[in-house]
Each structure stands twice: as C-alpha cells, then as structure tokens.
Write a protein that holds these residues in place. Structure first.
Motif, PDB file in Angstrom:
ATOM      1  N   VAL A  88       0.851  -1.189   0.000  1.00  0.00           N
ATOM      2  CA  VAL A  88       0.000   0.000   0.000  1.00  0.00           C
ATOM      3  C   VAL A  88       0.887   1.239   0.000  1.00  0.00           C
ATOM      4  O   VAL A  88       1.944   1.259   0.640  1.00  0.00           O
ATOM      5  CB  VAL A  88      -0.922  -0.004   1.238  1.00  0.00           C
ATOM      6  CG1 VAL A  88      -1.685   1.302   1.339  1.00  0.00           C
ATOM      7  CG2 VAL A  88      -1.883  -1.181   1.181  1.00  0.00           C
ATOM      8  N   ILE A  89       0.461   2.259  -0.705  1.00  0.00           N
ATOM      9  CA  ILE A  89       1.223   3.513  -0.753  1.00  0.00           C
ATOM     10  C   ILE A  89       0.760   4.427   0.375  1.00  0.00           C
ATOM     11  O   ILE A  89      -0.417   4.793   0.448  1.00  0.00           O
ATOM     12  CB  ILE A  89       1.030   4.231  -2.106  1.00  0.00           C
ATOM     13  CG1 ILE A  89       1.459   3.314  -3.260  1.00  0.00           C
ATOM     14  CG2 ILE A  89       1.833   5.527  -2.136  1.00  0.00           C
ATOM     15  CD1 ILE A  89       1.146   3.885  -4.631  1.00  0.00           C
ATOM     16  N   TYR A  90       1.683   4.773   1.272  1.00  0.00           N
ATOM     17  CA  TYR A  90       1.395   5.731   2.337  1.00  0.00           C
ATOM     18  C   TYR A  90       1.697   7.123   1.790  1.00  0.00           C
ATOM     19  O   TYR A  90       2.854   7.475   1.553  1.00  0.00           O
ATOM     20  CB  TYR A  90       2.247   5.416   3.566  1.00  0.00           C
ATOM     21  CG  TYR A  90       2.034   6.349   4.738  1.00  0.00           C
ATOM     22  CD1 TYR A  90       0.844   6.348   5.448  1.00  0.00           C
ATOM     23  CD2 TYR A  90       3.035   7.234   5.145  1.00  0.00           C
ATOM     24  CE1 TYR A  90       0.641   7.188   6.526  1.00  0.00           C
ATOM     25  CE2 TYR A  90       2.850   8.082   6.230  1.00  0.00           C
ATOM     26  CZ  TYR A  90       1.653   8.056   6.914  1.00  0.00           C
ATOM     27  OH  TYR A  90       1.457   8.896   7.978  1.00  0.00           O
ATOM     28  N   GLY A  91       0.645   7.894   1.553  1.00  0.00           N
ATOM     29  CA  GLY A  91       0.795   9.167   0.855  1.00  0.00           C
ATOM     30  C   GLY A  91       1.433  10.289   1.645  1.00  0.00           C
ATOM     31  O   GLY A  91       2.119  11.151   1.071  1.00  0.00           O
ATOM     32  N   ALA A  92       1.240  10.319   2.953  1.00  0.00           N
ATOM     33  CA  ALA A  92       1.778  11.401   3.770  1.00  0.00           C
ATOM     34  C   ALA A  92       3.307  11.410   3.706  1.00  0.00           C
ATOM     35  O   ALA A  92       3.947  10.372   3.849  1.00  0.00           O
ATOM     36  CB  ALA A  92       1.319  11.254   5.215  1.00  0.00           C
ATOM     37  N   GLY A  93       3.879  12.575   3.489  1.00  0.00           N
ATOM     38  CA  GLY A  93       5.332  12.687   3.433  1.00  0.00           C
ATOM     39  C   GLY A  93       5.921  12.448   2.060  1.00  0.00           C
ATOM     40  O   GLY A  93       7.117  12.658   1.848  1.00  0.00           O
ATOM     41  N   LYS A  94       5.110  11.989   1.110  1.00  0.00           N
ATOM     42  CA  LYS A  94       5.577  11.781  -0.254  1.00  0.00           C
ATOM     43  C   LYS A  94       5.091  12.925  -1.137  1.00  0.00           C
ATOM     44  O   LYS A  94       3.996  13.459  -0.936  1.00  0.00           O
ATOM     45  CB  LYS A  94       5.057  10.452  -0.818  1.00  0.00           C
ATOM     46  CG  LYS A  94       5.644   9.214  -0.174  1.00  0.00           C
ATOM     47  CD  LYS A  94       5.113   7.954  -0.851  1.00  0.00           C
ATOM     48  CE  LYS A  94       5.748   6.688  -0.270  1.00  0.00           C
ATOM     49  NZ  LYS A  94       5.356   6.471   1.138  1.00  0.00           N
ATOM     50  N   THR A  95       5.891  13.274  -2.134  1.00  0.00           N
ATOM     51  CA  THR A  95       5.454  14.289  -3.079  1.00  0.00           C
ATOM     52  C   THR A  95       4.425  13.679  -4.022  1.00  0.00           C
ATOM     53  O   THR A  95       4.355  12.453  -4.184  1.00  0.00           O
ATOM     54  CB  THR A  95       6.634  14.828  -3.907  1.00  0.00           C
ATOM     55  OG1 THR A  95       7.145  13.768  -4.743  1.00  0.00           O
ATOM     56  CG2 THR A  95       7.749  15.331  -2.995  1.00  0.00           C
ATOM     57  N   LYS A  96       3.663  14.530  -4.649  1.00  0.00           N
ATOM     58  CA  LYS A  96       2.652  14.033  -5.588  1.00  0.00           C
ATOM     59  C   LYS A  96       3.310  13.316  -6.769  1.00  0.00           C
ATOM     60  O   LYS A  96       2.764  12.348  -7.309  1.00  0.00           O
ATOM     61  CB  LYS A  96       1.761  15.167  -6.067  1.00  0.00           C
ATOM     62  CG  LYS A  96       2.520  16.325  -6.716  1.00  0.00           C
ATOM     63  CD  LYS A  96       1.604  17.509  -6.987  1.00  0.00           C
ATOM     64  CE  LYS A  96       2.357  18.655  -7.635  1.00  0.00           C
ATOM     65  NZ  LYS A  96       1.474  19.839  -7.856  1.00  0.00           N
ATOM     66  N   GLU A  97       4.506  13.766  -7.149  1.00  0.00           N
ATOM     67  CA  GLU A  97       5.228  13.113  -8.243  1.00  0.00           C
ATOM     68  C   GLU A  97       5.670  11.710  -7.845  1.00  0.00           C
ATOM     69  O   GLU A  97       5.607  10.768  -8.647  1.00  0.00           O
ATOM     70  CB  GLU A  97       6.440  13.954  -8.652  1.00  0.00           C
ATOM     71  CG  GLU A  97       6.117  15.289  -9.300  1.00  0.00           C
ATOM     72  CD  GLU A  97       5.800  16.390  -8.293  1.00  0.00           C
ATOM     73  OE1 GLU A  97       5.406  17.480  -8.721  1.00  0.00           O
ATOM     74  OE2 GLU A  97       5.955  16.140  -7.070  1.00  0.00           O
TER      75      GLU A  97
END
Length: 253
Positions: free
Chosen positions: A53-62
C-alpha cells in the motif's frame, strides 16, 4: 501476482496446461523494484496475500504517481493510497484513473474486488467525528475483498442507537470499533460480540483526551475479552487486520 494467482499458475503447470519455462518467466522478477527514492515490494502479494500500500503522507505528488504507475505496470489490479492530500489526488488523477475519498483521504486505482472473505466486517464508530478513520478502515477492508457493514454514530452517549444494530453485531465475522473521547465503544461491543473486536482509538476529544491517548489507554484496559487495539487513528491497520482474520477460514494450504 497474489497467492491465489500463483497457486493457480502452479496447478496449471502440474496439469500440463502451462510449460514450466512460461511459468518461470511470470514469477522470475526481482522481489522489489528499486526506483531510487523508493523500493517497491513486488512480491508482497505472494508472501502475505495483499499487495503493498502507498502511504501518501510525506511523499510528493510526483513520487506517488511514479509508485502507483509502477504497481499498475506490475499488474496490480487495485492500488490503495492512504493519507493522500486533495492536491496530490488531483495530480495523480491526471495520470491514472483514481477514485478519491476526501473524508478519509484515501485513493484507489483500479476496481474494488468482489468480496471473497468468509463473512462480514462491521465498522462501527462512536460519533460522526470518527468517520475519517472509519472510512479508511472500511475502504481498506473492501479493497482487500471483504463485505463491509458501516454502523456510524452509535456511541455510548446514546446506547439505543447501538442496540438497534444487534443483528449486525451478532452476525459479524470481525468488528472494528472506532471511538475517541474515553473510547468506551470497544468495551461495550466486545461484551456483546462473539467475534474478534479490533479497537481503534481516535484523536477526537477535548483537552484531556491528549490527542487520543485517553481512548488508547481505555481500550488497552478493556475488561471485555477478545478486544485487540491498534494505534491512534490507524484505520488502515484495523481494516488490514480485519481482512486477514476474515480470510483465515477455508484458505487452501
């Protein structure tokens, strides 16, 4: 490729429908894909039965786009992205067919699979303010192939609201009880249900709630048997664990 697909492939090899060389080609990939900024675990579905699963917090949108695209290229039928901002969702939606839930900040690429769990997972909340965490749990469970029954705003401040749903509680395979304040909902449900109860403390509450700590400690000290507790606001962890429990019976070894 998940466990079921791998097992089907091996059965086809055993029956002579697929040549061993062809099967080897399908599974002969690296256990992870090094993307420089991330190492995508491409074999997690085989090991655990559920894809990364991709944890979105802390990652850039790119970064989110590149990881999601890589998972799609690896033939993942459903990609789940948690704790994803609206800005990131709008950006990812330009590249992929993204379904985004603003309440839980959860994104999904692909389709929710047909439920194949043993029974139903009930997700219950103490109040409407707990819905963000609840939807994260519910959507996670649905993405992993479970039928989910939502019981929202059935907290102990009005017990009659919960008692109106006795049938759903008694027939559940797993229950996720989500509450802030003093977190009493988990104990009440735990004393009524004959299935595992996963308690999720939320950071909802006034000052002495200490960001969910009061609910966490109350749930950890529950006198009801069969209640386990995940971390504060961890709807994803609860939904994932509930799915694992709901898929235990009847699993082929």
């Amino acid at each position: 490729m998940d466990k079921k697909e791998l097992q089907n492939l091996l059965e086809q090899v055993a029956e002579g429908q697929v040549k061993p060389e062809a099967a080897l080609l399908q599974i002969k990939t690296e256990p992870y894909k090094d993307m420089g900024f991330a190492k995508l675990d491409t074999h997690r579905g085989i090991r655990q039965g559920m894809a990364e699963v991709i944890y979105g917090a802390g990652k850039t949108k790119e970064q989110i786009v590149k990881i999601a695209q890589a998972m799609v290229e690896e033939k993942e039928k459903t990609v789940l992205i948690t704790r994803m901002s609206k800005e990131a969702a709008d950006y990812v939606g330009e590249f992929l067919d993204l379904h985004y839930d603003e309440i839980s900040r959860t994104g999904m690429v692909g389709q929710i699979p047909k439920p194949d769990g043993v029974g139903k997972i009930v997700v219950a909340t103490g109040g409407t303010s707990d819905m963000a965490v609840a939807e994260e749990a519910a959507l996670t469970a649905e993405v992993y192939g479970n039928e989910v029954v939502r019981l929202y705003d059935v907290g102990v401040a009005g017990m009659h609201r919960l008692m109106d749903h006795i049938e759903e509680i008694m027939s559940a395979r797993v229950i996720v009880a989500i509450a802030g304040m003093e977190g009493a909902l988990a104990s009440v449900i735990g004393g009524m249900a004959d299935c595992p109860v996963i308690a999720v403390p939320t950071s909802v509450g006034y000052g002495a709630n200490f960001g969910g700590l009061s609910a966490l400690l109350s749930m950890l000290n529950s006198c009801a048997s069969g209640v386990s507790v995940v971390n504060i606001d961890n709807g994803f962890g609860a939904g994932y664990l509930a799915s694992m429990i709901n898929h235990l019976e009847g699993r082929k070894e």
